[in-house]
Design a protein around this motif. Structure first.
Motif, PDB file in Angstrom:
ATOM      1  N   SER A 168      16.880  49.337 -71.563  1.00 54.32           N
ATOM      2  CA  SER A 168      16.691  48.593 -70.105  1.00 54.32           C
ATOM      3  C   SER A 168      16.092  47.238 -70.354  1.00 54.32           C
ATOM      4  O   SER A 168      15.504  46.951 -71.245  1.00 54.32           O
ATOM      5  N   GLY A 169      16.548  46.271 -69.557  1.00 47.09           N
ATOM      6  CA  GLY A 169      16.096  44.789 -69.505  1.00 47.09           C
ATOM      7  C   GLY A 169      14.570  44.720 -69.119  1.00 47.09           C
ATOM      8  O   GLY A 169      14.399  45.091 -68.054  1.00 47.09           O
ATOM      9  N   MET A 170      13.736  44.647 -69.805  1.00 49.81           N
ATOM     10  CA  MET A 170      12.150  44.584 -69.514  1.00 49.81           C
ATOM     11  C   MET A 170      11.811  43.341 -69.828  1.00 49.81           C
ATOM     12  O   MET A 170      11.621  42.695 -70.937  1.00 49.81           O
ATOM     13  N   THR A 171      11.207  42.527 -68.727  1.00 51.86           N
ATOM     14  CA  THR A 171      10.643  41.197 -68.906  1.00 51.86           C
ATOM     15  C   THR A 171       9.572  41.102 -69.978  1.00 51.86           C
ATOM     16  O   THR A 171       8.655  41.788 -69.969  1.00 51.86           O
ATOM     17  N   GLY A 172       9.975  40.114 -70.932  1.00 54.02           N
ATOM     18  CA  GLY A 172       8.852  39.777 -72.097  1.00 54.02           C
ATOM     19  C   GLY A 172       9.033  40.842 -73.128  1.00 54.02           C
ATOM     20  O   GLY A 172       8.572  40.744 -74.268  1.00 54.02           O
ATOM     21  N   ILE A 173       9.804  41.672 -72.877  1.00 54.39           N
ATOM     22  CA  ILE A 173       9.988  43.008 -74.223  1.00 54.39           C
ATOM     23  C   ILE A 173      11.426  43.136 -74.687  1.00 54.39           C
ATOM     24  O   ILE A 173      11.814  43.275 -75.839  1.00 54.39           O
ATOM     25  N   SER A 174      12.491  43.061 -73.663  1.00 50.24           N
ATOM     26  CA  SER A 174      13.659  43.010 -74.109  1.00 50.24           C
ATOM     27  C   SER A 174      14.249  41.694 -74.740  1.00 50.24           C
ATOM     28  O   SER A 174      14.923  41.179 -73.891  1.00 50.24           O
TER      29      SER A 174
ATOM     30  N   GLU B  93      10.917  58.360 -62.026  1.00 49.20           N
ATOM     31  CA  GLU B  93       9.944  58.495 -63.178  1.00 49.20           C
ATOM     32  C   GLU B  93       9.884  57.461 -63.753  1.00 49.20           C
ATOM     33  O   GLU B  93       8.642  57.256 -64.698  1.00 49.20           O
ATOM     34  N   ALA B  94      10.828  56.560 -63.310  1.00 48.81           N
ATOM     35  CA  ALA B  94      10.700  55.342 -64.239  1.00 48.81           C
ATOM     36  C   ALA B  94       9.737  54.304 -64.345  1.00 48.81           C
ATOM     37  O   ALA B  94       8.970  54.142 -63.436  1.00 48.81           O
ATOM     38  N   ALA B  95       9.496  53.620 -65.232  1.00 43.12           N
ATOM     39  CA  ALA B  95       8.327  52.625 -65.097  1.00 43.12           C
ATOM     40  C   ALA B  95       8.963  51.256 -64.273  1.00 43.12           C
ATOM     41  O   ALA B  95      10.325  51.239 -64.171  1.00 43.12           O
TER      42      ALA B  95
ATOM     43  N   GLY C  13      14.960  56.456 -66.088  1.00 40.19           N
ATOM     44  CA  GLY C  13      13.847  56.951 -65.532  1.00 40.19           C
ATOM     45  C   GLY C  13      13.494  58.333 -66.188  1.00 40.19           C
ATOM     46  O   GLY C  13      14.241  59.415 -65.529  1.00 40.19           O
ATOM     47  N   GLY C  14      12.637  58.392 -67.131  1.00 40.00           N
ATOM     48  CA  GLY C  14      12.341  59.527 -67.599  1.00 40.00           C
ATOM     49  C   GLY C  14      12.849  59.828 -68.814  1.00 40.00           C
ATOM     50  O   GLY C  14      12.596  61.269 -69.393  1.00 40.00           O
ATOM     51  N   PHE C  15      13.725  59.246 -69.550  1.00 34.59           N
ATOM     52  CA  PHE C  15      14.459  59.788 -70.775  1.00 34.59           C
ATOM     53  C   PHE C  15      13.753  58.901 -71.969  1.00 34.59           C
ATOM     54  O   PHE C  15      13.508  57.889 -71.991  1.00 34.59           O
TER      55      PHE C  15
ATOM     56  N   MET D  91      16.763  53.357 -71.512  1.00 34.11           N
ATOM     57  CA  MET D  91      15.059  53.691 -71.760  1.00 34.11           C
ATOM     58  C   MET D  91      14.643  52.626 -71.683  1.00 34.11           C
ATOM     59  O   MET D  91      15.116  51.616 -72.262  1.00 34.11           O
ATOM     60  N   GLY D  92      13.254  52.332 -70.997  1.00 33.66           N
ATOM     61  CA  GLY D  92      12.686  51.326 -71.003  1.00 33.66           C
ATOM     62  C   GLY D  92      11.217  51.759 -71.707  1.00 33.66           C
ATOM     63  O   GLY D  92      10.879  51.230 -72.885  1.00 33.66           O
ATOM     64  N   THR D  93      10.368  52.422 -71.091  1.00 32.58           N
ATOM     65  CA  THR D  93       9.182  53.026 -71.785  1.00 32.58           C
ATOM     66  C   THR D  93       9.358  53.406 -73.202  1.00 32.58           C
ATOM     67  O   THR D  93       8.623  52.779 -74.080  1.00 32.58           O
ATOM     68  N   ARG D  94      10.352  54.136 -73.709  1.00 27.02           N
ATOM     69  CA  ARG D  94      10.537  54.444 -74.996  1.00 27.02           C
ATOM     70  C   ARG D  94      10.760  53.465 -75.881  1.00 27.02           C
ATOM     71  O   ARG D  94      10.364  53.223 -77.142  1.00 27.02           O
TER      72      ARG D  94
ATOM     73  N   GLY E 196      -2.165  42.343 -69.202  1.00 24.66           N
ATOM     74  CA  GLY E 196      -1.709  43.777 -69.889  1.00 24.66           C
ATOM     75  C   GLY E 196      -0.636  43.790 -70.751  1.00 24.66           C
ATOM     76  O   GLY E 196      -0.868  44.121 -71.984  1.00 24.66           O
ATOM     77  N   MET E 197       0.461  43.366 -70.781  1.00 23.10           N
ATOM     78  CA  MET E 197       1.573  43.475 -71.457  1.00 23.10           C
ATOM     79  C   MET E 197       1.525  42.500 -72.651  1.00 23.10           C
ATOM     80  O   MET E 197       1.683  42.838 -73.912  1.00 23.10           O
ATOM     81  N   GLU E 198       1.023  41.200 -72.443  1.00 17.44           N
ATOM     82  CA  GLU E 198       1.212  40.174 -73.416  1.00 17.44           C
ATOM     83  C   GLU E 198      -0.123  40.201 -74.340  1.00 17.44           C
ATOM     84  O   GLU E 198      -0.222  40.169 -75.365  1.00 17.44           O
TER      85      GLU E 198
HETATM   86  C1  LIG Z   1       7.237  47.273 -69.962  1.00 16.48           C
HETATM   87  C2  LIG Z   1       8.242  47.407 -68.914  1.00 16.48           C
HETATM   88  C3  LIG Z   1       8.656  46.177 -68.359  1.00 16.48           C
HETATM   89  C4  LIG Z   1       9.650  46.156 -67.506  1.00 16.48           C
HETATM   90  N1  LIG Z   1      10.279  44.987 -66.858  1.00 16.48           N
HETATM   91  C5  LIG Z   1      11.515  45.073 -65.995  1.00 16.48           C
HETATM   92  C6  LIG Z   1      11.809  43.792 -65.490  1.00 16.48           C
HETATM   93  O1  LIG Z   1      11.365  43.039 -65.745  1.00 16.48           O
HETATM   94  N2  LIG Z   1      12.614  44.270 -64.408  1.00 16.48           N
HETATM   95  C7  LIG Z   1      13.414  45.319 -64.120  1.00 16.48           C
HETATM   96  O2  LIG Z   1      14.305  45.279 -63.504  1.00 16.48           O
HETATM   97  N3  LIG Z   1      12.809  46.547 -64.762  1.00 16.48           N
HETATM   98  C8  LIG Z   1      11.815  46.385 -65.714  1.00 16.48           C
HETATM   99  N4  LIG Z   1      11.484  47.546 -66.216  1.00 16.48           N
HETATM  100  C9  LIG Z   1      12.099  48.909 -65.995  1.00 16.48           C
HETATM  101  C10 LIG Z   1      13.072  49.170 -66.880  1.00 16.48           C
HETATM  102  O3  LIG Z   1      14.043  48.193 -66.832  1.00 16.48           O
HETATM  103  C11 LIG Z   1      13.707  50.513 -66.689  1.00 16.48           C
HETATM  104  O4  LIG Z   1      14.342  50.646 -65.206  1.00 16.48           O
HETATM  105  C12 LIG Z   1      12.745  51.621 -66.998  1.00 16.48           C
HETATM  106  O5  LIG Z   1      11.941  51.399 -67.816  1.00 16.48           O
HETATM  107  C13 LIG Z   1      13.540  52.774 -66.830  1.00 16.48           C
HETATM  108  O6  LIG Z   1      12.534  54.116 -67.050  1.00 16.48           O
HETATM  109  P1  LIG Z   1      11.579  54.699 -68.078  1.00 16.48           P
HETATM  110  O7  LIG Z   1      10.645  53.513 -68.397  1.00 16.48           O
HETATM  111  O8  LIG Z   1      11.477  55.976 -67.906  1.00 16.48           O
HETATM  112  O9  LIG Z   1      12.592  54.637 -69.353  1.00 16.48           O
HETATM  113  C14 LIG Z   1      10.432  47.578 -66.934  1.00 16.48           C
HETATM  114  C15 LIG Z   1       9.741  48.761 -67.779  1.00 16.48           C
HETATM  115  C16 LIG Z   1       8.798  48.597 -68.817  1.00 16.48           C
HETATM  116  C17 LIG Z   1       8.122  49.791 -69.392  1.00 16.48           C
END
Ligand SMILES: Cc1cc2nc3c(=O)[nH]c(=O)nc-3n(C[C@H](O)[C@H](O)[C@H](O)COP(=O)(O)O)c2cc1C
Length: 348
Positions: free
Chosen positions: A18-24, A140-142, A169-171, A190-193, A300-302
């Protein structure tokens, strides 16, 4: 593995970062692509110039297909999307807005457009807009998951659209992958994983905390960043949710947010005020909350302040106990999914 998504995107495994700000980041995106999945670059905190550099960096690190995410709600999204079109990014993933124009532009150069949705109405609208696939994000998703949990949301949408669904969300393991495929999805995101892997740039304190938190240690509120959002329970999260004088604080906090988005501060502050006039105070408060959340999330994240900062974390954190390399994690998920479906065939 062989699903509609592996075939459509030309990838080995139906697993998406998943696209995660600062992480992906380019490094994490490339690690996932090289391990057989689809990495999606987060563009939320990148200026148009640094976005272009990041895309080129990914191309140096991998020759596999990759994606980039544009949250349409965030100021400056149009400009970033145009960078993606110019660079002919193979997969453009958009969220938080109407993306018919994105689908059209991406199709012109032969790319694929994937819409992230959290409910049936938005899923059907995205299909009409021309999206090639959907990322369906459950409760369930972050961050910004929907009101309904993946167990019911994924099959309900998979049954109602003609395009492939990627369940999010939850995988976090092979059981989840097998379950998502059984529910009608053609991949998982997956984001959190992935946040808790060796290649993830998140602070080590965040990785450590994600190994010990349980499925009960997150909260879901629309007062974190203005859109219903799941974060880890912490003092910082409680403080942000209970915060007052939202609009006034945003005039100050939007400075840091504007800097990160590569926008002039006055443009962002004026945007918040104009929104209040045009669309009502509720919309402006939501955008102001986004600006107010920027600092605590960075803390928190950085900087790894897991107590006073705000950490995006999904409920799947309760299933995470280690920090593997991306390739090791993906091979483990795939072999567990295979074992799981063989065991299931016997039971059923
Ligand atoms: C640390 C972190 C940062 C995230 N940042 C973004 C973001 O910038 N934009 C966004 O649309 N979703 C963001 N997400 C959500 C993920 O894109 C994704 O939808 C989600 O993590 C999926 O659920 P999961 O955490 O259960 O795998 C973030 C998730 C995490 C864990």
């Amino acid at each position: 593995m062989n699903t509609k998504i592996t075939r459509m995107l030309g990838i080995k495994y139906p697993i998406v970062l998943s696209g995660m700000t600062g992480i992906s980041t380019p490094e994490l995106v490339a690690a996932v692509c090289n391990a057989g999945g689809l990495g999606i670059l987060a563009t939320g905190d990148l200026s148009p110039d640094s976005l272009r550099e990041s895309i080129r960096k990914i191309r140096e690190l991998t020759n596999k297909p990759f994606g980039a995410n544009v949250p349409l709600l965030i100021p400056g999204a149009d400009e970033k999307a145009h960078v993606l079109f110019e660079e002919k990014v193979p997969v453009v993933n958009y969220s938080l807005g109407k993306g018919d124009w994105i689908c059209q532009k991406v199709h012109e150069y032969g790319g694929k457009a994937i819409a992230t949705v959290v409910n049936l109405r938005h899923a059907q609208a995205a299909e009409r807009d021309g999206a090639d696939a959907l990322i369906v994000t459950g409760h369930e998703a972050a961050a910004h998951g929907g009101e309904a949990a993946s167990l019911v949301l994924v099959p309900s949408i998979a049954d109602s659209v003609g395009i492939p669904v990627i369940a999010a969300g939850g995988f976090g393991d092979g059981r989840g992958l097998a379950a998502a495929l059984a529910l009608g999805a053609d991949a998982i995101a997956m984001g959190t994983r992935f946040m808790n892997t060796l290649e993830s740039p998140v602070h080590s304190a965040v990785k450590e905390v994600s190994c010990v938190k349980t499925v009960h240690d997150t909260l879901y509120s629309d007062k974190v960043d203005g859109i219903p959002c799941r974060v880890m329970q912490s003092k910082g999260a409680t403080r942000l949710i209970k915060g007052r004088f939202i609009l006034i604080r945003a005039l100050w906090t939007s400075r840091a947010a504007a800097k990160s988005y590569g926008l002039p501060w006055l443009k962002l502050a004026a945007g918040i005020l104009l929104l209040a006039v045009a669309k009502g105070i509720g919309k402006a408060v939501a955008l102001a909350r986004l600006a107010n959340a920027w600092g605590p999330m960075q803390q928190g994240m950085e900087y790894g302040d897991t107590e006073n900062g705000v950490l995006m974390l999904g409920q799947v954190t309760g299933l995470i106990e280690d920090t593997p390399a991306v390739a090791q994690l993906m091979e483990r998920i795939v072999s567990q999914a295979r074992e799981c479906s063989a065991a299931l065939a016997e039971k059923v």
